[in-house]
Design a protein around this motif. Structure first.
Motif, PDB file in Angstrom:
ATOM      1  N   SER A  35       0.830  -1.212   0.000  1.00 52.90           N
ATOM      2  CA  SER A  35       0.000   0.000   0.000  1.00 52.90           C
ATOM      3  C   SER A  35       0.854   1.248   0.000  1.00 52.90           C
ATOM      4  O   SER A  35       1.810   1.338   0.760  1.00 52.90           O
ATOM      5  N   ASP A  36       0.476   2.203  -0.813  1.00 57.40           N
ATOM      6  CA  ASP A  36       1.208   3.472  -0.759  1.00 57.40           C
ATOM      7  C   ASP A  36       0.675   4.372   0.352  1.00 57.40           C
ATOM      8  O   ASP A  36       1.183   5.478   0.559  1.00 57.40           O
ATOM      9  N   GLU A  37      -0.355   3.914   1.082  1.00 55.16           N
ATOM     10  CA  GLU A  37      -0.812   4.663   2.255  1.00 55.16           C
ATOM     11  C   GLU A  37      -0.064   4.112   3.482  1.00 55.16           C
ATOM     12  O   GLU A  37       0.227   2.915   3.536  1.00 55.16           O
ATOM     13  N   THR A  80       4.359   2.177   0.777  1.00 55.45           N
ATOM     14  CA  THR A  80       5.255   1.668  -0.271  1.00 55.45           C
ATOM     15  C   THR A  80       4.545   1.704  -1.622  1.00 55.45           C
ATOM     16  O   THR A  80       3.593   0.947  -1.849  1.00 55.45           O
ATOM     17  N   GLY A  81       4.978   2.592  -2.489  1.00 55.21           N
ATOM     18  CA  GLY A  81       4.373   2.632  -3.825  1.00 55.21           C
ATOM     19  C   GLY A  81       5.031   1.627  -4.751  1.00 55.21           C
ATOM     20  O   GLY A  81       6.241   1.428  -4.681  1.00 55.21           O
ATOM     21  N   VAL A  82       4.242   0.991  -5.599  1.00 56.50           N
ATOM     22  CA  VAL A  82       4.807   0.142  -6.664  1.00 56.50           C
ATOM     23  C   VAL A  82       4.939   1.029  -7.896  1.00 56.50           C
ATOM     24  O   VAL A  82       3.967   1.655  -8.325  1.00 56.50           O
ATOM     25  N   THR A 109      -5.506  -1.200  -7.398  1.00 56.00           N
ATOM     26  CA  THR A 109      -4.975   0.149  -7.169  1.00 56.00           C
ATOM     27  C   THR A 109      -6.063   1.209  -6.969  1.00 56.00           C
ATOM     28  O   THR A 109      -5.748   2.380  -6.726  1.00 56.00           O
ATOM     29  N   GLY A 110      -7.340   0.833  -7.109  1.00 56.31           N
ATOM     30  CA  GLY A 110      -8.423   1.749  -6.781  1.00 56.31           C
ATOM     31  C   GLY A 110      -8.493   2.959  -7.699  1.00 56.31           C
ATOM     32  O   GLY A 110      -8.188   2.881  -8.896  1.00 56.31           O
ATOM     33  N   ALA A 111      -8.869   4.058  -7.112  1.00 52.87           N
ATOM     34  CA  ALA A 111      -9.080   5.279  -7.889  1.00 52.87           C
ATOM     35  C   ALA A 111      -8.649   6.466  -7.039  1.00 52.87           C
ATOM     36  O   ALA A 111      -8.471   6.346  -5.831  1.00 52.87           O
ATOM     37  N   ARG A 112      -8.481   7.594  -7.690  1.00 56.60           N
ATOM     38  CA  ARG A 112      -8.080   8.805  -6.953  1.00 56.60           C
ATOM     39  C   ARG A 112      -9.042   9.943  -7.313  1.00 56.60           C
ATOM     40  O   ARG A 112      -9.771   9.860  -8.304  1.00 56.60           O
ATOM     41  N   PHE A 155     -22.675  10.916  -4.256  1.00 53.71           N
ATOM     42  CA  PHE A 155     -22.811  10.288  -2.930  1.00 53.71           C
ATOM     43  C   PHE A 155     -21.930  10.987  -1.890  1.00 53.71           C
ATOM     44  O   PHE A 155     -22.390  11.353  -0.814  1.00 53.71           O
ATOM     45  N   ILE A 156     -20.661  11.155  -2.220  1.00 56.82           N
ATOM     46  CA  ILE A 156     -19.717  11.640  -1.208  1.00 56.82           C
ATOM     47  C   ILE A 156     -19.988  13.094  -0.858  1.00 56.82           C
ATOM     48  O   ILE A 156     -19.995  13.472   0.314  1.00 56.82           O
ATOM     49  N   GLY A 157     -20.295  13.907  -1.863  1.00 57.79           N
ATOM     50  CA  GLY A 157     -20.626  15.306  -1.603  1.00 57.79           C
ATOM     51  C   GLY A 157     -21.841  15.426  -0.695  1.00 57.79           C
ATOM     52  O   GLY A 157     -21.858  16.232   0.239  1.00 57.79           O
ATOM     53  N   GLY A 277     -11.612  -4.545  -8.252  1.00 56.52           N
ATOM     54  CA  GLY A 277     -12.085  -3.372  -7.507  1.00 56.52           C
ATOM     55  C   GLY A 277     -12.294  -2.154  -8.396  1.00 56.52           C
ATOM     56  O   GLY A 277     -12.549  -2.275  -9.600  1.00 56.52           O
ATOM     57  N   ASP A 278     -12.185  -0.981  -7.771  1.00 57.46           N
ATOM     58  CA  ASP A 278     -12.476   0.280  -8.466  1.00 57.46           C
ATOM     59  C   ASP A 278     -11.619   0.495  -9.714  1.00 57.46           C
ATOM     60  O   ASP A 278     -12.000   1.278 -10.586  1.00 57.46           O
ATOM     61  N   CYS A 279     -10.440  -0.131  -9.778  1.00 63.83           N
ATOM     62  CA  CYS A 279      -9.536   0.120 -10.910  1.00 63.83           C
ATOM     63  C   CYS A 279      -9.851  -0.748 -12.124  1.00 63.83           C
ATOM     64  O   CYS A 279      -9.289  -0.542 -13.191  1.00 63.83           O
TER      65      CYS A 279
HETATM   66  P1  FAD Z   1      -9.289   1.641  -2.910  1.00 69.68           P
HETATM   67  O1  FAD Z   1     -10.089   1.527  -1.676  1.00 69.68           O
HETATM   68  O2  FAD Z   1      -9.205   2.967  -3.591  1.00 69.68           O
HETATM   69  O3  FAD Z   1      -7.817   1.141  -2.573  1.00 69.68           O
HETATM   70  C1  FAD Z   1      -6.773   1.192  -3.496  1.00 69.68           C
HETATM   71  C2  FAD Z   1      -5.488   1.406  -2.758  1.00 69.68           C
HETATM   72  O4  FAD Z   1      -4.390   1.211  -3.648  1.00 69.68           O
HETATM   73  C3  FAD Z   1      -5.331   2.826  -2.230  1.00 69.68           C
HETATM   74  O5  FAD Z   1      -4.902   2.780  -0.896  1.00 69.68           O
HETATM   75  C4  FAD Z   1      -4.264   3.418  -3.125  1.00 69.68           C
HETATM   76  O6  FAD Z   1      -3.553   4.456  -2.491  1.00 69.68           O
HETATM   77  C5  FAD Z   1      -3.412   2.189  -3.386  1.00 69.68           C
HETATM   78  N1  FAD Z   1      -2.523   2.285  -4.550  1.00 69.68           N
HETATM   79  C6  FAD Z   1      -2.798   2.812  -5.766  1.00 69.68           C
HETATM   80  N2  FAD Z   1      -1.718   2.728  -6.583  1.00 69.68           N
HETATM   81  C7  FAD Z   1      -0.739   2.139  -5.870  1.00 69.68           C
HETATM   82  C8  FAD Z   1       0.610   1.787  -6.158  1.00 69.68           C
HETATM   83  N3  FAD Z   1       1.157   2.007  -7.356  1.00 69.68           N
HETATM   84  N4  FAD Z   1       1.350   1.200  -5.177  1.00 69.68           N
HETATM   85  C9  FAD Z   1       0.804   0.948  -3.950  1.00 69.68           C
HETATM   86  N5  FAD Z   1      -0.468   1.258  -3.630  1.00 69.68           N
HETATM   87  C10 FAD Z   1      -1.243   1.847  -4.580  1.00 69.68           C
HETATM   88  N6  FAD Z   1     -18.889   2.176  -1.358  1.00 69.68           N
HETATM   89  C11 FAD Z   1     -20.042   1.599  -0.954  1.00 69.68           C
HETATM   90  O7  FAD Z   1     -20.389   0.518  -1.465  1.00 69.68           O
HETATM   91  N7  FAD Z   1     -20.824   2.182   0.017  1.00 69.68           N
HETATM   92  C12 FAD Z   1     -20.473   3.353   0.604  1.00 69.68           C
HETATM   93  O8  FAD Z   1     -21.198   3.854   1.462  1.00 69.68           O
HETATM   94  C13 FAD Z   1     -19.259   3.972   0.209  1.00 69.68           C
HETATM   95  N8  FAD Z   1     -18.843   5.122   0.784  1.00 69.68           N
HETATM   96  C14 FAD Z   1     -17.651   5.671   0.421  1.00 69.68           C
HETATM   97  C15 FAD Z   1     -17.199   6.817   1.070  1.00 69.68           C
HETATM   98  C16 FAD Z   1     -15.985   7.389   0.722  1.00 69.68           C
HETATM   99  C17 FAD Z   1     -15.512   8.616   1.426  1.00 69.68           C
HETATM  100  C18 FAD Z   1     -15.203   6.809  -0.312  1.00 69.68           C
HETATM  101  C19 FAD Z   1     -13.899   7.445  -0.716  1.00 69.68           C
HETATM  102  C20 FAD Z   1     -15.644   5.682  -0.967  1.00 69.68           C
HETATM  103  C21 FAD Z   1     -16.869   5.094  -0.607  1.00 69.68           C
HETATM  104  N9  FAD Z   1     -17.326   3.935  -1.222  1.00 69.68           N
HETATM  105  C22 FAD Z   1     -18.491   3.347  -0.809  1.00 69.68           C
HETATM  106  C23 FAD Z   1     -16.558   3.320  -2.328  1.00 69.68           C
HETATM  107  C24 FAD Z   1     -15.634   2.238  -1.807  1.00 69.68           C
HETATM  108  O9  FAD Z   1     -14.939   2.686  -0.688  1.00 69.68           O
HETATM  109  C25 FAD Z   1     -14.687   1.836  -2.930  1.00 69.68           C
HETATM  110  O10 FAD Z   1     -15.458   1.277  -3.953  1.00 69.68           O
HETATM  111  C26 FAD Z   1     -13.645   0.846  -2.423  1.00 69.68           C
HETATM  112  O11 FAD Z   1     -12.800   1.466  -1.505  1.00 69.68           O
HETATM  113  C27 FAD Z   1     -12.847   0.290  -3.582  1.00 69.68           C
HETATM  114  O12 FAD Z   1     -11.850  -0.530  -3.072  1.00 69.68           O
HETATM  115  P2  FAD Z   1     -10.505  -0.782  -3.891  1.00 69.68           P
HETATM  116  O13 FAD Z   1      -9.690  -1.683  -3.049  1.00 69.68           O
HETATM  117  O14 FAD Z   1     -10.825  -1.179  -5.286  1.00 69.68           O
HETATM  118  O15 FAD Z   1      -9.813   0.646  -4.018  1.00 69.68           O
END
Ligand code: FAD
Length: 412
Positions: A35-37, A80-82, A109-112, A155-157, A277-279
């Motif tokens: 995780s880069d967090e 730790t970023g990849v 890697t999710g979304a930003r 949603f978030i707003g 996931g989100d990515c």
């Molecule tokens: P993420 O949670 O985004 O995790 C990806 C991780 O990968 C991050 O920590 C990122 O920094 C890391 N990363 C990226 N690139 C690299 C790299 N190169 N090296 C290392 N690490 C890296 N969903 C619902 O269903 N219900 C809800 O009520 C809801 N509320 C939400 C409220 C908020 C404030 C937010 C932000 C999201 C909400 N969501 C909700 C959406 C849900 O949280 C996301 O769909 C979920 O987190 C997706 O998970 P993920 O693991 O795919 O991605």
């Protein structure tokens, strides 16, 4: 193959669940979760709800305590970023320069945050809400703020607006389109939520574009709209959606088109690399096989379970029914299915009562159901949609129609 080391890039809901599911399935190989967090894996949904509101602390936000990773032999690398994937050598390069080898690589890697190209966007007092670090900052800023402007009525707003208004702040939401959550919910739900927020004192400008964030002494002072109106602001939340993190994949020659392109088993074009996931953009059977990228905990966790099954030798196509939820003040919205493209809505219950479900149809076929403060409808809708059972619009609207019986009926 099953025992080759697995590297997971990203430790959000998807990455964490994959590591946990692999160990649940008695996977014996090495698992490195990167995780880069700089914190232990945590849940994002409470960030804009109970955590922001101070009702829960970090302990309840964490997916698991530190000991879990040790006990399950999950090598967790925080902060730790990849930075690169070598697909031929089957290694990833860490930001430190170190290379780590994999048998299978999973991109989670999710979304930003999407950052608009607005003058003044860099001013102190312009905030975002995606990560724990951003939320901690936002919470402090909110406590000191008087006038809050939210750019984007998604949603978030709206969740943030409910918390901000609940703590007595003046809140104004600026939304480019004509309605709240327009990308994801039907018109009746959208209107209901905007009205409910208005009743608490939140103001909206629909069909309005933020043109500039203006400051004084480096700090935000107001938001100027395209028509020239000025909204006083000492805190601005930008919540206009996200961008999938696909750059790492793209640099390694993998296809990225609104997400890392994956097949129905969530494999990329490289048999040694999955995306979840989100990515991930994958062909969803709940969207007629169209490339789909979802932003939901359910999607992230179920993707992870599907890939864990494949890694331990039980491959199957991904088919889980998508569902979502949002909590805005006292209101709970639950959505089953994907309602995009619906051409008919039918309300079960009454919008005025604040407890209703909107059944969304396309060409007479049920696509999804949005439930407001009706959790039982949501549970039945999930079963109906997952089983592909039909409920006619007139049945959905008829409160004497037994939704539960329809949902639990044995297939003919
Ligand atoms: P993420 O949670 O985004 O995790 C990806 C991780 O990968 C991050 O920590 C990122 O920094 C890391 N990363 C990226 N690139 C690299 C790299 N190169 N090296 C290392 N690490 C890296 N969903 C619902 O269903 N219900 C809800 O009520 C809801 N509320 C939400 C409220 C908020 C404030 C937010 C932000 C999201 C909400 N969501 C909700 C959406 C849900 O949280 C996301 O769909 C979920 O987190 C997706 O998970 P993920 O693991 O795919 O991605």
């Amino acid at each position: 193959m099953a025992q080759d080391p697995v590297i997971i890039v990203g430790a959000g809901h998807a990455g964490f669940q994959l590591a946990a599911s692999l160990r649940q399935h008695s996977f014996e190989g090495g698992i490195t979760l990167i995780s880069d967090e700089a914190v232990l894996p945590y849940q994002r949904p409470p960030l804009s709800k109970e955590y922001l509101d101070g009702k829960i602390g970090l302990d309840l936000l964490l997916m698991r305590p530190e000991a879990f990773y040790r006990d399950h032999r999950i090598d967790y690398l925080p902060g730790t970023g990849v930075s690169e994937i070598d697909r031929v050598g089957k290694t990833v390069r860490l930001a430190s320069g170190e290379r780590v080898g994999y048998g299978h690589l999973v991109l989670a890697t999710g979304a930003r945050n999407r950052v608009p190209a607005l003058p003044g966007i860099e001013l102190d007092g312009v905030a975002y809400l995606r990560t724990l670090a951003e939320t901690d900052l936002l919470r402090d800023r909110l406590a000191a703020a008087n006038n809050v402007v939210v750019i984007g009525a998604g949603f978030i707003g709206l969740e943030f607006a409910a918390v901000a208004r609940g703590s007595g702040k003046s809140v104004h939401i600026v939304e480019l389109t004509e309605r709240a959550m327009g990308r994801v919910v039907s018109v009746p739900s959208s209107r209901f939520f905007a009205e409910a927020h208005r009743r608490t004192g939140v103001e909206f400008s629909f069909g309005a574009q933020a043109a500039r964030v203006a400051g004084r002494n480096g700090r935000v002072d107001h938001v100027e709209l395209a028509g020239g109106a000025r909204l006083p602001a000492d805190l601005v939340l930008v919540s206009i959606g996200v961008v999938p993190n696909g750059e790492l994949a793209a640099a390694a020659g993998l296809a990225v088109a609104n997400g890392i392109v994956a097949n129905e088993e969530l494999l990329t074009a490289d048999v040694n690399i999955s995306a979840i996931g989100d990515c991930a953009a994958f062909p969803s059977r709940h969207a007629a096989g169209q490339p789909t990228r979802l932003e939901a905990v359910q999607n992230a966790a179920d993707h992870a379970r599907c890939v864990a099954d494949r890694i331990v030798g039980k491959p199957h196509p991904y088919g889980a029914l998508p569902w979502f939820w949002s909590e805005q003040g006292k209101l709970r919205l639950q959505i089953a299915g994907l309602t995009t493209g619906h051409d008919q809505t039918v309300v079960r219950g009454t919008v005025e009562s604040g407890e209703f479900s909107v059944f969304c149809y396309k060409a007479g076929a049920l696509l999804g159901v949005e439930s407001v403060n009706r959790p039982a409808d949501h549970a039945h809708a999930r079963r109906l949609l997952a089983a592909g059972r039909a409920v006619a619009p007139e049945e959905a609207a008829d409160m004497s129609f037994d939704l539960r019986a329809a949902a639990t009926a044995k297939a003919a």
